[in-house]
Design an enzyme around this catalytic site. Structure first.
Site, PDB file in Angstrom:
ATOM      1  N   ILE A  93       0.843  -1.181   0.000  1.00  0.00           N
ATOM      2  CA  ILE A  93       0.000   0.000   0.000  1.00  0.00           C
ATOM      3  C   ILE A  93       0.885   1.240   0.000  1.00  0.00           C
ATOM      4  CG2 ILE A  93      -1.488   1.367   1.520  1.00  0.00           C
ATOM      5  CD1 ILE A  93      -3.052  -1.078   2.089  1.00  0.00           C
ATOM      6  N   SER A 215      -3.821   2.096   9.615  1.00  0.00           N
ATOM      7  CA  SER A 215      -4.259   1.196  10.678  1.00  0.00           C
ATOM      8  C   SER A 215      -4.692  -0.130  10.054  1.00  0.00           C
ATOM      9  CB  SER A 215      -5.393   1.858  11.469  1.00  0.00           C
ATOM     10  OG  SER A 215      -5.857   1.031  12.494  1.00  0.00           O
ATOM     11  N   SER A 216      -5.729  -0.740  10.571  1.00  0.00           N
ATOM     12  CA  SER A 216      -6.237  -2.011  10.050  1.00  0.00           C
ATOM     13  C   SER A 216      -7.642  -2.247  10.579  1.00  0.00           C
ATOM     14  CB  SER A 216      -5.334  -3.165  10.489  1.00  0.00           C
ATOM     15  OG  SER A 216      -5.915  -4.410  10.147  1.00  0.00           O
ATOM     16  N   TYR A 230      -0.753  -8.146  16.650  1.00  0.00           N
ATOM     17  CA  TYR A 230      -0.752  -7.170  15.560  1.00  0.00           C
ATOM     18  C   TYR A 230      -1.920  -6.205  15.715  1.00  0.00           C
ATOM     19  CZ  TYR A 230      -1.442  -5.330  10.824  1.00  0.00           C
ATOM     20  OH  TYR A 230      -1.643  -4.492   9.747  1.00  0.00           O
ATOM     21  N   LYS A 234      -2.121  -1.882  16.178  1.00  0.00           N
ATOM     22  CA  LYS A 234      -2.933  -0.959  15.382  1.00  0.00           C
ATOM     23  C   LYS A 234      -3.932  -0.210  16.264  1.00  0.00           C
ATOM     24  CE  LYS A 234      -0.993  -1.730  11.444  1.00  0.00           C
ATOM     25  NZ  LYS A 234      -0.201  -0.662  10.785  1.00  0.00           N
ATOM     26  N   VAL A 263      -6.191  -6.922   1.227  1.00  0.00           N
ATOM     27  CA  VAL A 263      -5.826  -6.278  -0.029  1.00  0.00           C
ATOM     28  C   VAL A 263      -4.941  -7.219  -0.841  1.00  0.00           C
ATOM     29  CG1 VAL A 263      -4.639  -4.304  -1.059  1.00  0.00           C
ATOM     30  CG2 VAL A 263      -6.012  -3.983   0.998  1.00  0.00           C
TER      31      VAL A 263
END
Length: 327
Positions: A93, A215-216, A230, A234, A263
């Site tokens: 990204i 972020s996520s 993880y 975030k 993604v």
């Protein structure tokens, strides 16, 4: 949610990867290639040398004119005169964001951790589209990483307008198997590094600037509990985003977080691409309300909006860019 992958990534790797495509530029390049081919065919067929030379000259002139038009379009872009830094901009990204900001007219600093070649490829892609960019290296998660990054940046640019904290690493270890070393590493790269990179950015970031943290979706929903650590990093980045928006509001600086879902990137290619992975891809697509896996362009466009004048009245927000995966 882009962290849903089988192995941990390198520091310079954002949770996802990919590139933007400029259809117009591709079409024009193809036309130039056809002109070159015509010239070559003329020479091979034994045509007049002068005619071949003229054809080659016309092709070169056409390419120069197209490059000039592309450069003019970039110089007139909505980010013309701005300078941006994208951490983890060599792949994922990050690369998509760097290319998009470059096409919008910004001078882009493409940060990488260890993969200098990938960063140079991103810089070259931006330049081919008529933009300007440079690569800077600093491995995050190590003592002094933020200072090293800004020292490299200062050698190329004077001041900053847009900071995109994108670099991050993921994990495939579930809660029961995560040891202290991995926990510390994840927080060092995903939370501590952007904190201190941003802190040192403030003396360079001009009033009215933009800070955009990647972020996520997993920070807001327990859809992938096996990557809890993880997700926690975030979540920390989200808290940082909200509070920093209040700190920097008086300077007209907006601070927002963009949260991708799954993604299609080279990081995720091992389980998303290929006929043998059709079931996994269909399952990932089914998570989205739109019925597909996200693309790098989907995320880069959201970031571009926030970076541009259009995003001036949006700050302190967590923006769901998961394609409705959390709906």
């Amino acid at each position: 949610m882009g962290a849903m992958k089988k192995t941990a990534t390198r520091t310079e790797t954002s949770p996802e990867t990919g590139t933007d495509t400029d259809t117009t530029a591709d079409t024009e390049t193809a036309a130039g290639m056809r002109a070159d081919a015509d010239a070559d065919m003329g020479r091979d067929a034994g045509t007049d040398a002068g005619s071949s030379t003229d054809a080659g000259a016309r092709a070169r002139t056409g390419r120069a004119e197209r490059a000039a038009r592309a450069g003019a379009a970039v110089s007139a872009g909505r980010l013309a005169g701005k300078t941006a830094l994208v951490t983890g901009g060599s792949r994922g990204i990050g690369r998509g964001i760097a290319e998009r900001l470059g096409r919008d007219g910004a001078l882009v600093a493409v940060h990488y951790g260890t993969n200098e070649a990938a960063a140079k490829e991103t810089v070259a892609a931006i330049e081919r589209s008529g933009g300007s960019a440079f690569a800077i290296g600093a491995e995050l998660g190590r003592p002094g990483d933020a200072r090293a990054l800004w020292s490299a940046f200062d050698a190329h640019a004077d001041g900053l307008d847009i900071l995109v904290n994108n670099a991050g690493i993921g994990t495939s270890r579930p809660f029961a198997d995560t040891d202290e070393a991995e926990f510390d590493r994840l927080f060092a790269v995903n939370a501590k590094a952007p904190y201190f990179i941003t802190q040192l950015a403030l003396e360079r970031l001009r009033d009215g600037g933009r800070i955009i943290n990647i972020s996520s979706g997993v920070s807001h929903a327990a859809v992938l509990p096996d990557i809890m650590t993880y997700a926690m990093t975030k979540g920390a980045l989200d808290v940082f985003t909200r509070n920093l928006s209040k700190v920097l509001g008086p300077r007209g600086i907006t601070v927002n977080a963009v949260a991708p879902g799954i993604v299609d990137t080279d990081v995720n290619a091992a389980w998303l691409r290929g006929e043998e992975n059709r079931e996994a891809r269909e399952g990932a697509a089914a998570m989205s309300a739109l019925g597909r896996v996200g693309t790098v362009e989907d995320i880069a466009d959201v970031v571009a909006f926030l970076a541009a004048p259009d995003g001036r009245w949006v700050t302190g927000q967590w923006i769901d860019a998961t394609g409705g995966s959390l709906a």
